[in-house]
Design a protein around this motif. Structure first.
Motif, short mmCIF file in Angstrom:
data_model
loop_
_atom_site.label_atom_id
_atom_site.label_comp_id
_atom_site.label_asym_id
_atom_site.label_seq_id
_atom_site.Cartn_x
_atom_site.Cartn_y
_atom_site.Cartn_z
N GLU A 281 -5.85 -15.15 -33.08
CA GLU A 281 -5.64 -15.02 -34.35
C GLU A 281 -6.44 -14.07 -35.36
O GLU A 281 -6.04 -13.55 -36.08
N ASP A 282 -7.65 -14.03 -34.97
CA ASP A 282 -8.56 -13.41 -35.82
C ASP A 282 -9.43 -12.28 -34.86
O ASP A 282 -10.24 -12.75 -34.26
N TYR A 306 -2.90 -3.00 -29.50
CA TYR A 306 -4.25 -3.72 -29.70
C TYR A 306 -4.99 -2.78 -30.66
O TYR A 306 -5.80 -3.20 -31.61
N VAL A 307 -5.00 -1.57 -30.59
CA VAL A 307 -5.79 -0.65 -31.33
C VAL A 307 -5.21 -1.10 -32.79
O VAL A 307 -5.96 -0.95 -33.61
N ARG A 311 -7.47 -2.22 -36.05
CA ARG A 311 -7.65 -1.22 -37.11
C ARG A 311 -7.21 -1.93 -38.28
O ARG A 311 -7.78 -1.78 -39.41
N GLU A 312 -6.32 -2.89 -38.21
CA GLU A 312 -5.76 -3.63 -39.44
C GLU A 312 -6.66 -4.57 -39.99
O GLU A 312 -6.78 -4.81 -41.26
N PRO A 316 -13.82 -0.78 -36.33
CA PRO A 316 -13.74 0.59 -35.98
C PRO A 316 -13.18 0.97 -34.59
O PRO A 316 -13.82 0.27 -33.47
N VAL A 317 -12.27 1.98 -34.52
CA VAL A 317 -11.73 2.17 -33.18
C VAL A 317 -11.49 3.55 -32.87
O VAL A 317 -10.85 4.40 -33.82
N ALA A 318 -11.91 4.18 -31.82
CA ALA A 318 -11.55 5.60 -31.52
C ALA A 318 -10.60 5.18 -30.05
O ALA A 318 -10.85 4.72 -29.19
#
Length: 358
Positions: A281-282, A306-307, A311-312, A316-318
């Motif tokens: 959920e979180d 999942y990325v 991001r939502e 931070p995602v690369a």
């Protein structure tokens, strides 16, 4: 009467097979193209020539999928494939056997340290792939050595329990115990509690993500980075990439059913967010993530979903899609060429993520 020749020892036969495979993949591209066949293009992507040739040779050798009639046959086949494809030494890395106490009686682990690394460093708690059914410390030894040596870090590879002998959530329980062990014994392992990251490929990526989620939601220190390499993140939904790439690209649709039937036989429970981490959920507050997916992978779309979810909520995602490769390409790094190139890119991204944390 002439004396019959003695059989070739298995280790020499394995080395010869591995050397032959690497020689074939190193052939000039026009020759390799004749072996591989016409280019494979799906969903706007073209499979790398070396990947296509390797899949063609595996198919001819009768190794077209990961599952088998029995679990032991599948495990034996994976061990043999690892010896053939990965039978190249990675020098300059020291290993130490570790034992992690658990409620189930304890599991083994292996610590990797580059010989030139004497000061304290970041440490990756690593979880191997294999659908929670296959894989062990030895089958991922080469990859862990590469990660340690070229990322300039220590790596603790955790030999978690496998299904069907130990179904869900046994692997996750062991993964969490492995992470806690690294926290509690950080100084002994050559790191600090502030310098731990988690990582893994496929099922191991699932465990790494689940450990990061658990640490973030609990009172234990969360990892500084999560490296999720073509992770399995949702066992509840079939996505388009599974329909597109479920046959002929190493990990098959039948393999995925076989793995999940062993790990979580009750299909009604596969939406448990400890397994289908995408459904948590979180996701806010999770550590920064590096997520690698493969273009020709049934797991591609769930990893990329999942990325988007991370991001939502501001994590931070690369993210990197290796459009020309298939699931499991990290296990093929010893074949060189495109496979090794992709591994070095991933290692460079992990190094950058650690450097940017300050």
């Amino acid at each position: 009467m002439s004396k019959p020749l003695d059989p070739i020892p298995s280790h020499l036969r394995t080395r010869a097979q591995g050397a032959a495979l690497r020689r074939v993949l190193a052939l000039p591209q026009p020759v390799l193209r004749r072996i591989a066949g016409a280019p494979i293009r799906i969903d706007g992507q073209e499979l790398a020539l070396e990947a296509q040739a390797l899949l063609r040779m595996q198919g001819l050798a009768g190794r077209a999928q990961l599952s088998a009639d029995t679990v032991e046959k599948a495990r034996t086949a994976m061990r043999e494939a690892t010896k053939i494809i990965g039978d190249t030494a990675v020098a300059g890395v020291e290993t130490t056997a570790e034992h992690i106490p658990t409620a189930s009686g304890g599991i083994d682990a292996r610590l990797y340290r580059p010989e030139t690394l004497t000061a304290s460093s970041a440490l990756m708690v690593f979880y191997h792939g294999g659908g929670w059914v296959l894989g062990d410390l030895d089958s991922y030894d080469g990859l862990c050595r590469m990660l340690a040596k070229h990322a300039g870090i220590r790596v603790l590879s955790v030999d978690y329990r496998l299904a069907p002998e130990s179904p869900f959530p046994a692997a996750l329980d062991d993964a969490l115990d492995g992470y806690r062990y690294a926290l509690d014994h950080a100084e002994k392992l050559g790191t600090t509690p502030d310098s731990l990251l988690v990582g893994g490929d496929s099922a191991g990526g699932n465990l790494a993500a689940a450990v990061a989620q658990h640490a973030t939601a609990s009172d234990i220190k969360k990892p500084v980075l999560q490296a999720l390499l073509y992770p399995a993140v949702d066992a509840s939904t079939r996505r388009r990439s599974r329909e597109l790439f479920g046959e002929g690209f190493l990990l098959t649709d039948a393999d995925m059913d076989w793995f999940m039937d062993h790990y979580q036989p009750d299909s009604s429970l596969r939406g448990d967010p400890r397994l289908s981490v995408l459904l948590a959920e979180d996701l806010s507050g999770l550590p920064p993530a590096y997520v690698a997916t493969a273009g020709f992978d049934p797991l591609r779309d769930e990893g990329e979903e999942y990325v988007r979810r991370l991001r939502e909520v501001g994590v931070p995602v690369a993210a990197r899609r290796f459009t020309d490769l298939m699931h499991g390409f990290l296990n093929l790094h010893a074949a060189g060429g495109r496979f090794q190139e992709a591994l070095f890119e991933i290692i460079g991204s992990i190094r950058t993520g650690l450097a940017l944390r300050g």
